[in-house]
Scaffold this motif. Structure first.
Motif, mmCIF file in Angstrom:
data_model
loop_
_atom_site.group_PDB
_atom_site.id
_atom_site.type_symbol
_atom_site.label_atom_id
_atom_site.label_comp_id
_atom_site.label_asym_id
_atom_site.label_seq_id
_atom_site.Cartn_x
_atom_site.Cartn_y
_atom_site.Cartn_z
ATOM 1 N N ASP A 230 0.809 -1.226 0.000
ATOM 2 C CA ASP A 230 0.000 0.000 0.000
ATOM 3 C C ASP A 230 0.840 1.274 0.000
ATOM 4 O O ASP A 230 0.455 2.290 0.576
ATOM 5 N N ILE A 231 2.004 1.210 -0.643
ATOM 6 C CA ILE A 231 2.888 2.357 -0.803
ATOM 7 C C ILE A 231 2.912 2.697 -2.295
ATOM 8 O O ILE A 231 3.246 1.828 -3.110
ATOM 9 N N PRO A 232 2.573 3.928 -2.683
ATOM 10 C CA PRO A 232 2.618 4.270 -4.102
ATOM 11 C C PRO A 232 4.053 4.192 -4.642
ATOM 12 O O PRO A 232 4.970 4.760 -4.057
ATOM 13 N N GLY A 233 4.222 3.461 -5.734
ATOM 14 C CA GLY A 233 5.527 3.375 -6.392
ATOM 15 C C GLY A 233 5.626 4.418 -7.486
ATOM 16 O O GLY A 233 4.877 5.394 -7.507
ATOM 17 N N THR A 234 6.552 4.192 -8.408
ATOM 18 C CA THR A 234 6.691 5.118 -9.534
ATOM 19 C C THR A 234 5.846 4.679 -10.723
ATOM 20 O O THR A 234 5.637 5.458 -11.644
ATOM 21 N N ARG A 235 5.430 3.427 -10.719
ATOM 22 C CA ARG A 235 4.684 2.829 -11.835
ATOM 23 C C ARG A 235 5.463 2.958 -13.138
ATOM 24 O O ARG A 235 4.873 3.119 -14.207
ATOM 25 N N SER A 236 6.784 2.877 -13.011
ATOM 26 C CA SER A 236 7.677 2.894 -14.166
ATOM 27 C C SER A 236 8.588 1.674 -14.084
ATOM 28 O O SER A 236 9.064 1.330 -13.009
ATOM 29 N N LYS B 183 13.978 10.744 -9.108
ATOM 30 C CA LYS B 183 13.370 12.070 -9.191
ATOM 31 C C LYS B 183 11.844 12.038 -9.068
ATOM 32 O O LYS B 183 11.189 13.067 -9.248
ATOM 33 N N HIS B 184 11.290 10.879 -8.750
ATOM 34 C CA HIS B 184 9.832 10.767 -8.681
ATOM 35 C C HIS B 184 9.290 11.486 -7.449
ATOM 36 O O HIS B 184 9.883 11.439 -6.372
ATOM 37 N N LYS B 185 8.125 12.123 -7.605
ATOM 38 C CA LYS B 185 7.526 12.919 -6.527
ATOM 39 C C LYS B 185 7.165 12.083 -5.296
ATOM 40 O O LYS B 185 7.029 12.634 -4.197
ATOM 41 N N ASN B 186 7.023 10.771 -5.427
ATOM 42 C CA ASN B 186 6.658 9.925 -4.288
ATOM 43 C C ASN B 186 7.852 9.523 -3.426
ATOM 44 O O ASN B 186 7.676 8.837 -2.415
#
Length: 165
Positions: A58-64, A72-75
């Motif tokens: 339940d932790i948002p990743g980069t989805r990349s 550099k991802h905002k999360n």
């Protein structure tokens, strides 16, 4: 010592995958692709697996599917020191090539970082990566910052194998 740091849920979920081995050329990773919300069969899958374990927790990743996406991802925020479970990001080739590796920090020797990751010698395993390729340690912004600190390990801890990259 490692017992002074709390093991993040994503590491606990990742350890459950130890022993998974891809089939063919980066195949058999369907479950991780679905959990990660990124990538496709045949892709290098270290970031897919890392994102999968974060999302499963339940932790948002980069989805990349890019290992460098955590930089550099905002999360994610860069840490000034290692912490158990921090995302250790490495480069391969030229520093800005976009190529590299990512996994969870488990400890280190003088010259190497022990990383729990996917697509480490085609499997989920603990493996040493050279500190010379380390870009930094990153942490999910949605989780309280860890106390952190170096975790010393011996080269035989976890029976990791050397990097073949």
């Amino acid at each position: 010592m490692a017992n002074e740091q709390v093991e993040p849920k994503w590491v606990t979920n990742g350890v459950k995958d130890l022993g998974f081995h891809e089939t063919g050329n980066n195949l058999g990773i369907d479950k991780f692709i679905k959990q990660a919300h990124c990538g496709k069969l045949g892709d290098p899958w270290c970031a897919i697996w890392t994102n999968a374990k974060l999302e499963q927790s339940d932790i948002p990743g980069t989805r990349s599917p890019s290992s460098q996406s955590f930089r550099k991802h905002k999360n994610f925020v860069k840490l000034d020191k290692p912490a158990l479970g921090a995302l250790a990001v490495y480069t391969r080739g030229k520093p800005n090539s976009g190529l590299g590796h990512v996994g969870f920090y488990m400890g280190e020797t003088t010259t190497q970082v022990l990383t729990l990751g996917g697509n480490e010698s085609d499997a989920v395993r603990k493996q040493f990566e050279p500190k010379t390729r380390l870009v930094g340690y990153f942490w999910p912004k949605s989780v309280d910052l860890p106390k952190g600190g170096v975790i010393k390990v011996k080269s035989e801890d976890g029976n990791p194998v050397g990097s073949n990259a």
